[in-house]
Write a protein that holds these residues in place. Sequence first.
Motif, PDB file in Angstrom:
ATOM      1  N   MET A  74       0.815  -1.193   0.000  1.00 17.40           N
ATOM      2  CA  MET A  74       0.000   0.000   0.000  1.00 17.40           C
ATOM      3  C   MET A  74       0.857   1.255   0.000  1.00 17.40           C
ATOM      4  N   ARG A  75       1.903   1.250   0.811  1.00 23.16           N
ATOM      5  CA  ARG A  75       2.793   2.400   0.900  1.00 23.16           C
ATOM      6  C   ARG A  75       3.443   2.692  -0.457  1.00 23.16           C
ATOM      7  N   LYS A  76       3.760   1.623  -1.185  1.00 23.21           N
ATOM      8  CA  LYS A  76       4.378   1.764  -2.501  1.00 23.21           C
ATOM      9  C   LYS A  76       3.444   2.532  -3.449  1.00 23.21           C
ATOM     10  N   TYR A  77       2.163   2.234  -3.393  1.00 25.32           N
ATOM     11  CA  TYR A  77       1.186   2.909  -4.255  1.00 25.32           C
ATOM     12  C   TYR A  77       1.037   4.377  -3.881  1.00 25.32           C
ATOM     13  N   LEU A  78       1.069   4.672  -2.602  1.00 28.05           N
ATOM     14  CA  LEU A  78       0.974   6.058  -2.163  1.00 28.05           C
ATOM     15  C   LEU A  78       2.175   6.864  -2.643  1.00 28.05           C
ATOM     16  N   LEU A  79       3.340   6.274  -2.596  1.00 32.41           N
ATOM     17  CA  LEU A  79       4.535   6.955  -3.091  1.00 32.41           C
ATOM     18  C   LEU A  79       4.441   7.222  -4.590  1.00 32.41           C
ATOM     19  N   LEU A  80       3.851   6.311  -5.327  1.00 27.99           N
ATOM     20  CA  LEU A  80       3.689   6.508  -6.764  1.00 27.99           C
ATOM     21  C   LEU A  80       2.659   7.583  -7.083  1.00 27.99           C
ATOM     22  N   LEU A  81       1.662   7.745  -6.227  1.00 28.94           N
ATOM     23  CA  LEU A  81       0.608   8.733  -6.446  1.00 28.94           C
ATOM     24  C   LEU A  81       1.011  10.139  -6.007  1.00 28.94           C
ATOM     25  N   ALA A  82       1.983  10.260  -5.133  1.00 32.39           N
ATOM     26  CA  ALA A  82       2.384  11.570  -4.610  1.00 32.39           C
ATOM     27  C   ALA A  82       2.736  12.570  -5.710  1.00 32.39           C
ATOM     28  N   PRO A  83       3.535  12.215  -6.719  1.00 32.59           N
ATOM     29  CA  PRO A  83       3.829  13.187  -7.778  1.00 32.59           C
ATOM     30  C   PRO A  83       2.578  13.635  -8.533  1.00 32.59           C
ATOM     31  N   LEU A  84       1.600  12.764  -8.653  1.00 35.78           N
ATOM     32  CA  LEU A  84       0.364  13.146  -9.347  1.00 35.78           C
ATOM     33  C   LEU A  84      -0.390  14.213  -8.577  1.00 35.78           C
ATOM     34  N   LEU A  85      -0.349  14.179  -7.257  1.00 39.11           N
ATOM     35  CA  LEU A  85      -1.021  15.189  -6.451  1.00 39.11           C
ATOM     36  C   LEU A  85      -0.351  16.549  -6.606  1.00 39.11           C
ATOM     37  N   LEU A  86       0.944  16.561  -6.803  1.00 40.30           N
ATOM     38  CA  LEU A  86       1.669  17.817  -6.951  1.00 40.30           C
ATOM     39  C   LEU A  86       1.723  18.293  -8.392  1.00 40.30           C
ATOM     40  N   ALA A  87       1.370  17.457  -9.336  1.00 41.98           N
ATOM     41  CA  ALA A  87       1.499  17.792 -10.753  1.00 41.98           C
ATOM     42  C   ALA A  87       0.644  18.980 -11.154  1.00 41.98           C
ATOM     43  N   GLY A  88      -0.496  19.188 -10.529  1.00 40.91           N
ATOM     44  CA  GLY A  88      -1.373  20.285 -10.895  1.00 40.91           C
ATOM     45  C   GLY A  88      -1.038  21.592 -10.205  1.00 40.91           C
ATOM     46  N   CYS A  89      -0.067  21.595  -9.321  1.00 40.86           N
ATOM     47  CA  CYS A  89       0.282  22.803  -8.585  1.00 40.86           C
ATOM     48  C   CYS A  89       0.981  23.813  -9.487  1.00 40.86           C
ATOM     49  N   VAL A  90       0.724  25.073  -9.201  1.00 45.61           N
ATOM     50  CA  VAL A  90       1.349  26.164  -9.947  1.00 45.61           C
ATOM     51  C   VAL A  90       2.635  26.564  -9.247  1.00 45.61           C
ATOM     52  N   LYS A  91       3.703  26.648  -9.984  1.00 47.51           N
ATOM     53  CA  LYS A  91       4.987  27.179  -9.501  1.00 47.51           C
ATOM     54  C   LYS A  91       5.666  27.781 -10.727  1.00 47.51           C
ATOM     55  N   GLN A  92       5.264  29.011 -11.028  1.00 48.79           N
ATOM     56  CA  GLN A  92       5.671  29.659 -12.266  1.00 48.79           C
ATOM     57  C   GLN A  92       6.212  31.057 -11.995  1.00 48.79           C
ATOM     58  N   SER A  93       6.940  31.579 -12.948  1.00 52.04           N
ATOM     59  CA  SER A  93       7.360  32.976 -12.893  1.00 52.04           C
ATOM     60  C   SER A  93       7.442  33.527 -14.305  1.00 52.04           C
ATOM     61  N   ALA A  94       7.320  34.842 -14.389  1.00 49.35           N
ATOM     62  CA  ALA A  94       7.469  35.550 -15.661  1.00 49.35           C
ATOM     63  C   ALA A  94       8.250  36.823 -15.361  1.00 49.35           C
ATOM     64  N   SER A  95       9.002  37.300 -16.354  1.00 45.97           N
ATOM     65  CA  SER A  95       9.869  38.458 -16.146  1.00 45.97           C
ATOM     66  C   SER A  95       9.644  39.531 -17.194  1.00 45.97           C
TER      67      SER A  95
END
Length: 150
Positions: free
Chosen positions: A1-22
Motif C-alpha cells: 500500500m505504501r508503494k502505491y501512495l509513493l507513486l501517487l504523490a507526484p500526481l497530487l503535486l502535478a497540478g500545482c502552480v509554480k511559475q514565474s514571468a519576467s
Amino acid sequence: MRKYLLLLAPLLLAGCVKQSASYSLSEERDHALSVRAEQEYLWDKNITLSLVAANLPECQRAVPLEKVHQDDVAVELFRSGETVFNIRSGEELVQLDMQSCTRLADPAPTELGEAVGVFRLGDGNKMQFEAAETAAPATPPATRSAPDAE
C-alpha cells in the motif's frame, strides 16, 4: 500500500502552480522585474505572489505580495520615472526603485505612471507578461476573499 501512495504523490503535486514571468528593463537579463506565482496544494485555489527586483550585480530583492484566488492573478506594472516602477495587484500597491531595489512609499492610486504591462496566469497555468500594447487593463477582483485553504 505504501508503494502505491509513493507513486501517487507526484500526481497530487502535478497540478500545482509554480511559475514565474519576467519583464527585462534592459537588453541584459540581469536587470528585470519578475513575478512568481506559487500554489501550495492542488486543491488550494489560492496563489501566493511575490515580486523579484534584480539589478545585478548591485542588488536583488524579493517583495512578498498578497495571496489571491487563481482566477484573479493580474499584477499590473507601471513606470513612474527612469528607475521607479509601481506594481498593483488587486488593492495592493508597491513602488520600487530599480536602481537600488528599494521599496519606496506606496504611490497614490491616481499617480501610477505609464502602463508597461500585466503579469497573468495564462493557459496551462503558465505565468506570462503581456506588454501594455496587447494587455487589457486588469479589472479589480470581485469581492472574493482569498481564504487560507479551501
